[in-house]
Scaffold this motif. Structure first.
Motif, PDB file in Angstrom:
ATOM      1  N   GLY A 255      84.630  62.232  23.992  1.00  0.00           N
ATOM      2  CA  GLY A 255      82.999  62.339  24.420  1.00  0.00           C
ATOM      3  C   GLY A 255      82.682  63.334  23.393  1.00  0.00           C
ATOM      4  N   ALA A 256      81.545  63.655  23.158  1.00  0.00           N
ATOM      5  CA  ALA A 256      81.000  64.718  22.090  1.00  0.00           C
ATOM      6  C   ALA A 256      79.749  65.483  22.545  1.00  0.00           C
ATOM      7  CB  ALA A 256      80.697  63.826  20.967  1.00  0.00           C
TER       8      ALA A 256
ATOM      9  N   LYS B 195      78.664  49.172  20.016  1.00  0.00           N
ATOM     10  CA  LYS B 195      78.896  50.047  19.144  1.00  0.00           C
ATOM     11  C   LYS B 195      79.767  51.301  19.323  1.00  0.00           C
ATOM     12  CE  LYS B 195      75.530  52.157  16.700  1.00  0.00           C
ATOM     13  NZ  LYS B 195      73.945  53.246  16.838  1.00  0.00           N
ATOM     14  N   GLY B 196      80.525  51.835  18.355  1.00  0.00           N
ATOM     15  CA  GLY B 196      81.185  53.183  19.143  1.00  0.00           C
ATOM     16  C   GLY B 196      82.406  52.711  19.674  1.00  0.00           C
TER      17      GLY B 196
ATOM     18  N   VAL C 138      88.047  53.724  26.883  1.00  0.00           N
ATOM     19  CA  VAL C 138      87.878  53.981  28.124  1.00  0.00           C
ATOM     20  C   VAL C 138      86.381  54.608  28.425  1.00  0.00           C
ATOM     21  CG1 VAL C 138      88.699  55.241  30.494  1.00  0.00           C
ATOM     22  CG2 VAL C 138      90.012  55.032  28.383  1.00  0.00           C
ATOM     23  N   ASP C 139      85.934  53.702  29.407  1.00  0.00           N
ATOM     24  CA  ASP C 139      84.407  54.135  29.869  1.00  0.00           C
ATOM     25  C   ASP C 139      84.131  55.541  30.109  1.00  0.00           C
ATOM     26  OD1 ASP C 139      82.142  54.191  31.107  1.00  0.00           O
ATOM     27  OD2 ASP C 139      81.966  52.429  32.271  1.00  0.00           O
ATOM     28  N   LEU C 140      83.383  56.114  29.300  1.00  0.00           N
ATOM     29  CA  LEU C 140      83.284  57.704  29.672  1.00  0.00           C
ATOM     30  C   LEU C 140      82.760  57.976  31.024  1.00  0.00           C
ATOM     31  CD1 LEU C 140      81.108  59.226  26.639  1.00  0.00           C
ATOM     32  CD2 LEU C 140      83.213  59.783  27.318  1.00  0.00           C
TER      33      LEU C 140
ATOM     34  N   CYS D  54      80.319  61.446  14.974  1.00  0.00           N
ATOM     35  CA  CYS D  54      80.686  60.267  15.922  1.00  0.00           C
ATOM     36  C   CYS D  54      79.343  59.513  16.651  1.00  0.00           C
ATOM     37  CB  CYS D  54      81.385  60.842  17.019  1.00  0.00           C
ATOM     38  SG  CYS D  54      80.506  62.197  17.841  1.00  0.00           S
ATOM     39  N   ASP D  55      79.413  58.489  17.261  1.00  0.00           N
ATOM     40  CA  ASP D  55      78.329  57.568  17.675  1.00  0.00           C
ATOM     41  C   ASP D  55      77.418  58.372  18.662  1.00  0.00           C
ATOM     42  OD1 ASP D  55      77.390  54.727  17.002  1.00  0.00           O
ATOM     43  OD2 ASP D  55      77.318  55.112  19.223  1.00  0.00           O
ATOM     44  N   TYR D  56      76.343  58.135  18.843  1.00  0.00           N
ATOM     45  CA  TYR D  56      75.483  58.679  20.055  1.00  0.00           C
ATOM     46  C   TYR D  56      76.200  58.307  21.265  1.00  0.00           C
ATOM     47  CZ  TYR D  56      72.115  61.227  16.970  1.00  0.00           C
ATOM     48  OH  TYR D  56      71.814  62.129  15.969  1.00  0.00           O
ATOM     49  N   SER D  57      76.820  56.885  21.386  1.00  0.00           N
ATOM     50  CA  SER D  57      77.323  56.386  22.755  1.00  0.00           C
ATOM     51  C   SER D  57      78.296  57.665  23.273  1.00  0.00           C
ATOM     52  CB  SER D  57      77.996  55.128  22.326  1.00  0.00           C
ATOM     53  OG  SER D  57      78.988  54.993  21.540  1.00  0.00           O
TER      54      SER D  57
END
Ligand code: FAD
Length: 322
Positions: free
Chosen positions: A235-236, A194-195, A199-201, A246-249
């Motif tokens: 990010g968010a 999902k989302g 790049v890995d946050l 945006c997505d929760y991920s």
């Protein structure tokens, strides 16, 4: 005589995660003269990943391969790693403080009847003792801990302990251990992503995060472009996720991801305490907010008071010219 240190490696889509290399460096800091033994679990041939651990400082690597280990489950990985631990009897264990690390290490610590220091951001030596520094109270303070007895077991926060330089001339044995993995009570049949695919946050060196001030899903587009020109991730805040932008991920904070990039750009984020818990230890923080009183400016190294929809495009333009 140094300690025998076990480093549990992690990989995603075939590539080792950076935190694996950082964990090797941490193991060397804990015991500079010790032996670093890498462990990798998964399915198929893991020799390539094992060699990579060696290039980054491991002395040898043990792989456990089984179709039941294709995706992570604490039950399957727990069995595999416990079998390696029984063989090796290490004096120290290090793993990344990742989703897998957070799930697996308490289980292993309880099986080994030993303690665990989690979320370590620094390893140092004082008066002959190894000291682990870790954030507490949502990053508002740091505590220093040491292990006086038993196995030195720690998880390290990604992006905080520098990995060693890759050295392709290093050599070491990559061996496979046969472990009879008992039938698992839980089987993961499929992983649906999902989302963001980007790049890995948690491992990204640059994060551009948006908050409720971004106002819509489309409002994230300039932030995505800024992240792209900087080679970073988006990010968010929870405000933006709750609003459906945006997505929760992508959520960063107390109930989201904890990140420590070199550069964190917060756009349209007020700086609530729960958001700061996930990002205030970033190395350089840049805040863009039209409210000069916004709390985010209290943790920012650089603050831009202004409308993000004017500021972000200008930043993109300038950065593209560098
Ligand atoms: P707001 O507080 O609404 O701030 C929006 C900001 O955007 C304002 O400062 C405004 O001045 C600015 N702005 C508006 N328009 C513009 C513009 N055009 N240009 C520039 N600036 C503009 N929050 C998290 O982020 N992560 C968490 O993990 C988290 N966990 C929580 C857990 C619990 C138990 C609770 C109770 C809350 C949690 N929260 C978390 C929510 C947190 O308290 C805040 O509500 C949330 O962080 C607010 O998000 P925000 O800053 O995007 O929105």
């Amino acid at each position: 005589m140094g300690k025998k240190m076990l480093v549990i490696g992690e990989y995603r889509e075939g590539s080792l995660r950076n935190v694996t290399f950082e964990a090797i460096a941490a193991a060397k800091q804990i015991s500079p003269d010790g032996e670093v033994v890498g462990v990798l679990c998964g399915e198929g041939d893991l020799t390539e990943q094992g060699n990579e651990m060696i290039y980054y400082g491991a002395d040898r690597v043990i792989t456990v391969s089984d179709e039941k280990l294709k995706t992570y489950t604490s039950e399957g990985y727990g069995q595999a790693i416990k079998a390696v631990l029984d063989d090796e009897s290490p004096e120290g264990i290090v793993m990344g403080h990742t989703a897998v690390g957070k799930d697996l290490t308490p289980k292993l610590a309880s099986k080994l009847e030993t303690g665990l220091i989690s979320d370590v951001t620094e390893v140092s030596s004082e008066g002959g003792n190894i000291i682990f520094t870790r954030p507490i109270y949502s990053g508002k303070a740091f505590e220093k801990k040491m292990i006086t007895d038993g196995i030195v077991f720690a998880t390290i926060r990604p992006n905080n302990i520098a990995s060693l330089e890759r050295d392709d001339s290093r050599s070491g044995e990559v061996t496979t251990k046969d472990v009879d993995i008992a039938d698992l009570r839980t089987l993961i049949k499929d992983i649906i992503r999902k989302g963001s695919e980007g790049v890995d946050l948690s491992e990204s060196k640059v994060i551009v995060a948006g908050g409720r001030g971004v106002k819509s899903a489309e409002g994230f587009e300039p932030l995505e472009e800024l992240a792209e020109v900087l080679g970073g991730a988006v990010g968010a805040s929870r405000g933006a996720c709750d609003a459906g932008y945006c997505d929760y991920s992508l959520q960063i904070g107390q109930t989201g991801k904890v990140v420590t990039p070199d550069l964190y750009i917060a756009a349209g984020i007020s700086g609530a305490i729960q958001h700061l818990a996930g990002m205030s230890n970033s190395k350089v923080i840049v805040a863009i907010n039209k409210d000069p009183e916004a709390n985010i400016f209290n943790v920012a190294d650089y603050g831009i008071v202004g409308d993000l929809f004017e500021v972000v495009p200008k930043l993109i333009e300038e950065i593209k010219q560098i």
